[in-house]
Enzyme design. Structure first.
Site, PDB file in Angstrom:
ATOM      1  N   PRO A  10       0.790  -1.232   0.000  1.00  0.00           N
ATOM      2  CA  PRO A  10       0.000   0.000   0.000  1.00  0.00           C
ATOM      3  C   PRO A  10       0.825   1.286   0.000  1.00  0.00           C
ATOM      4  O   PRO A  10       1.844   1.375   0.704  1.00  0.00           O
ATOM      5  CB  PRO A  10      -0.800  -0.097   1.308  1.00  0.00           C
ATOM      6  CG  PRO A  10      -0.878  -1.549   1.594  1.00  0.00           C
ATOM      7  CD  PRO A  10       0.383  -2.157   1.052  1.00  0.00           C
ATOM      8  N   ASN A  11       0.348   2.232  -0.761  1.00  0.00           N
ATOM      9  CA  ASN A  11       0.874   3.606  -0.847  1.00  0.00           C
ATOM     10  C   ASN A  11       2.199   3.732  -1.600  1.00  0.00           C
ATOM     11  O   ASN A  11       2.653   4.838  -1.880  1.00  0.00           O
ATOM     12  CB  ASN A  11       1.014   4.237   0.541  1.00  0.00           C
ATOM     13  CG  ASN A  11      -0.325   4.323   1.248  1.00  0.00           C
ATOM     14  OD1 ASN A  11      -1.265   4.861   0.690  1.00  0.00           O
ATOM     15  ND2 ASN A  11      -0.425   3.774   2.448  1.00  0.00           N
ATOM     16  N   ARG A  18       5.579  10.900  -2.159  1.00  0.00           N
ATOM     17  CA  ARG A  18       5.695  10.742  -0.707  1.00  0.00           C
ATOM     18  C   ARG A  18       6.983  11.409  -0.227  1.00  0.00           C
ATOM     19  O   ARG A  18       7.855  11.757  -1.022  1.00  0.00           O
ATOM     20  CB  ARG A  18       5.699   9.254  -0.316  1.00  0.00           C
ATOM     21  CG  ARG A  18       4.390   8.553  -0.611  1.00  0.00           C
ATOM     22  CD  ARG A  18       4.426   7.109  -0.168  1.00  0.00           C
ATOM     23  NE  ARG A  18       4.149   6.978   1.272  1.00  0.00           N
ATOM     24  CZ  ARG A  18       4.183   5.812   1.920  1.00  0.00           C
ATOM     25  NH1 ARG A  18       4.512   4.698   1.298  1.00  0.00           N
ATOM     26  NH2 ARG A  18       3.902   5.759   3.199  1.00  0.00           N
ATOM     27  N   TYR A  23      11.773   8.297   1.881  1.00  0.00           N
ATOM     28  CA  TYR A  23      11.646   7.243   0.873  1.00  0.00           C
ATOM     29  C   TYR A  23      12.455   7.473  -0.401  1.00  0.00           C
ATOM     30  O   TYR A  23      12.433   6.621  -1.291  1.00  0.00           O
ATOM     31  CB  TYR A  23      10.154   7.072   0.525  1.00  0.00           C
ATOM     32  CG  TYR A  23       9.288   6.754   1.734  1.00  0.00           C
ATOM     33  CD1 TYR A  23       9.570   5.651   2.535  1.00  0.00           C
ATOM     34  CD2 TYR A  23       8.195   7.548   2.088  1.00  0.00           C
ATOM     35  CE1 TYR A  23       8.803   5.350   3.655  1.00  0.00           C
ATOM     36  CE2 TYR A  23       7.409   7.254   3.198  1.00  0.00           C
ATOM     37  CZ  TYR A  23       7.725   6.158   3.977  1.00  0.00           C
ATOM     38  OH  TYR A  23       6.952   5.855   5.083  1.00  0.00           O
ATOM     39  N   ASN A  74       8.508  -5.153  -0.610  1.00  0.00           N
ATOM     40  CA  ASN A  74       8.354  -4.049   0.326  1.00  0.00           C
ATOM     41  C   ASN A  74       6.854  -3.998   0.637  1.00  0.00           C
ATOM     42  O   ASN A  74       6.074  -3.450  -0.153  1.00  0.00           O
ATOM     43  CB  ASN A  74       8.831  -2.733  -0.290  1.00  0.00           C
ATOM     44  CG  ASN A  74       8.690  -1.573   0.689  1.00  0.00           C
ATOM     45  OD1 ASN A  74       7.995  -1.686   1.703  1.00  0.00           O
ATOM     46  ND2 ASN A  74       9.332  -0.456   0.388  1.00  0.00           N
ATOM     47  N   ALA A  77       3.018  -0.607   4.932  1.00  0.00           N
ATOM     48  CA  ALA A  77       2.522  -0.738   6.304  1.00  0.00           C
ATOM     49  C   ALA A  77       2.005  -2.139   6.637  1.00  0.00           C
ATOM     50  O   ALA A  77       1.876  -2.480   7.817  1.00  0.00           O
ATOM     51  CB  ALA A  77       1.430   0.298   6.556  1.00  0.00           C
ATOM     52  N   GLU A  98      12.780  -8.914   2.528  1.00  0.00           N
ATOM     53  CA  GLU A  98      11.934  -7.751   2.840  1.00  0.00           C
ATOM     54  C   GLU A  98      12.783  -6.489   2.746  1.00  0.00           C
ATOM     55  O   GLU A  98      13.846  -6.414   3.364  1.00  0.00           O
ATOM     56  CB  GLU A  98      11.375  -7.922   4.256  1.00  0.00           C
ATOM     57  CG  GLU A  98      10.489  -6.777   4.691  1.00  0.00           C
ATOM     58  CD  GLU A  98       9.844  -7.048   6.053  1.00  0.00           C
ATOM     59  OE1 GLU A  98       9.180  -8.084   6.203  1.00  0.00           O
ATOM     60  OE2 GLU A  98      10.040  -6.216   6.963  1.00  0.00           O
ATOM     61  N   HIS A 100      12.869  -2.178   2.938  1.00  0.00           N
ATOM     62  CA  HIS A 100      12.244  -0.898   3.293  1.00  0.00           C
ATOM     63  C   HIS A 100      13.155   0.226   2.844  1.00  0.00           C
ATOM     64  O   HIS A 100      14.364   0.192   3.108  1.00  0.00           O
ATOM     65  CB  HIS A 100      11.995  -0.804   4.803  1.00  0.00           C
ATOM     66  CG  HIS A 100      11.047  -1.861   5.268  1.00  0.00           C
ATOM     67  ND1 HIS A 100       9.701  -1.785   5.012  1.00  0.00           N
ATOM     68  CD2 HIS A 100      11.263  -3.041   5.900  1.00  0.00           C
ATOM     69  CE1 HIS A 100       9.119  -2.879   5.497  1.00  0.00           C
ATOM     70  NE2 HIS A 100      10.039  -3.661   6.033  1.00  0.00           N
ATOM     71  N   ARG A 107      12.360   4.669  13.454  1.00  0.00           N
ATOM     72  CA  ARG A 107      11.095   5.418  13.373  1.00  0.00           C
ATOM     73  C   ARG A 107      10.169   5.061  14.547  1.00  0.00           C
ATOM     74  O   ARG A 107      10.638   4.615  15.584  1.00  0.00           O
ATOM     75  CB  ARG A 107      10.469   5.174  11.992  1.00  0.00           C
ATOM     76  CG  ARG A 107      11.390   5.677  10.843  1.00  0.00           C
ATOM     77  CD  ARG A 107      10.769   5.496   9.489  1.00  0.00           C
ATOM     78  NE  ARG A 107       9.594   6.347   9.315  1.00  0.00           N
ATOM     79  CZ  ARG A 107       8.730   6.213   8.308  1.00  0.00           C
ATOM     80  NH1 ARG A 107       8.919   5.270   7.402  1.00  0.00           N
ATOM     81  NH2 ARG A 107       7.698   7.021   8.211  1.00  0.00           N
TER      82      ARG A 107
HETATM   83  C1  DQA Z   1       8.112   1.406   4.172  1.00  0.00           C
HETATM   84  C2  DQA Z   1       8.039   1.598   5.685  1.00  0.00           C
HETATM   85  C3  DQA Z   1       6.629   1.363   6.194  1.00  0.00           C
HETATM   86  O1  DQA Z   1       6.566   1.560   7.599  1.00  0.00           O
HETATM   87  C4  DQA Z   1       5.667   2.349   5.539  1.00  0.00           C
HETATM   88  O2  DQA Z   1       4.350   2.072   5.966  1.00  0.00           O
HETATM   89  C5  DQA Z   1       5.780   2.372   4.062  1.00  0.00           C
HETATM   90  C6  DQA Z   1       7.101   2.295   3.451  1.00  0.00           C
HETATM   91  C7  DQA Z   1       9.506   1.768   3.613  1.00  0.00           C
HETATM   92  O3  DQA Z   1       9.771   1.405   2.487  1.00  0.00           O
HETATM   93  O4  DQA Z   1      10.291   2.417   4.302  1.00  0.00           O
HETATM   94  O5  DQA Z   1       4.790   2.560   3.361  1.00  0.00           O
HETATM   95  O6  DQA Z   1       7.860   0.064   3.876  1.00  0.00           O
END
Ligand code: DQA
Length: 145
Positions: A10-11, A18, A23, A74, A77, A98, A100, A107
């Site tokens: 998501p997102n 963003r 990011y 990735n 959330a 995984e 990020h 954080r």
């Molecule tokens: C993320 C970190 C997550 O906590 C966040 O919700 C994201 C991006 C990252 O790539 O740093 O959407 O996965």
């Protein structure tokens, strides 16, 4: 030529819009192109997928994992609460990494917890898009063994 799945949760379709401090400035398409090029140089093919929906990601994993050799994910959330994604990753029986973009460990406390990483062979966090290249290297090495 092995297929590797590159999955974003998501997102992450909004990368580039963003917070760049967290990011980076690259869009999702930039990242997918970067990883695809790097994978091709190693002789692998990337199947990329992004969804804002947990179930759609699980459907993709169930459908595509039988034809793949590894996963770079990735989960956004979903990382912090999706036991369903954890189980789906484990059920693929594939090596998953995984990634990020931001450093989740520095954080908010809730963001420091990953429920999906126990289903992965490694977690790479805080290296922006370079994290994906590192993940590719780990999977490539794993496939040689
Ligand atoms: C993320 C970190 C997550 O906590 C966040 O919700 C994201 C991006 C990252 O790539 O740093 O959407 O996965």
């Amino acid at each position: 030529m092995a297929t590797l799945l590159l999955i974003h949760g998501p997102n992450l379709n909004l990368l580039g819009v963003r917070d760049a401090q967290l990011y980076g400035a690259k869009t999702l398409r930039d990242i997918e192109a970067l990883v695809t090029d790097a994978a091709e140089k190693l002789g692998h093919k990337i199947a990329a997928f992004q969804s804002n929906h947990e179930g759609a990601i699980i459907d993709f994993l169930q459908k595509e994992s039988p034809n793949a050799r590894g996963i770079i994910i990735n989960p956004g959330a979903l990382t912090h609460y999706s036991y369903a994604l954890h189980d789906a990753l484990r059920d693929t029986k594939l090596p998953a990494i995984e990634v990020h973009l931001s450093d989740i460990i520095s954080r908010e406390p809730w963001r420091q917890v990953s429920v999906t990483s126990p289903a992965c062979i490694a977690q790479i966090s805080g290296k922006k898009e370079q994290g994906y290249i590192e993940a590719l290297g780990v999977l490539h090495k794993n496939m040689q063994n």
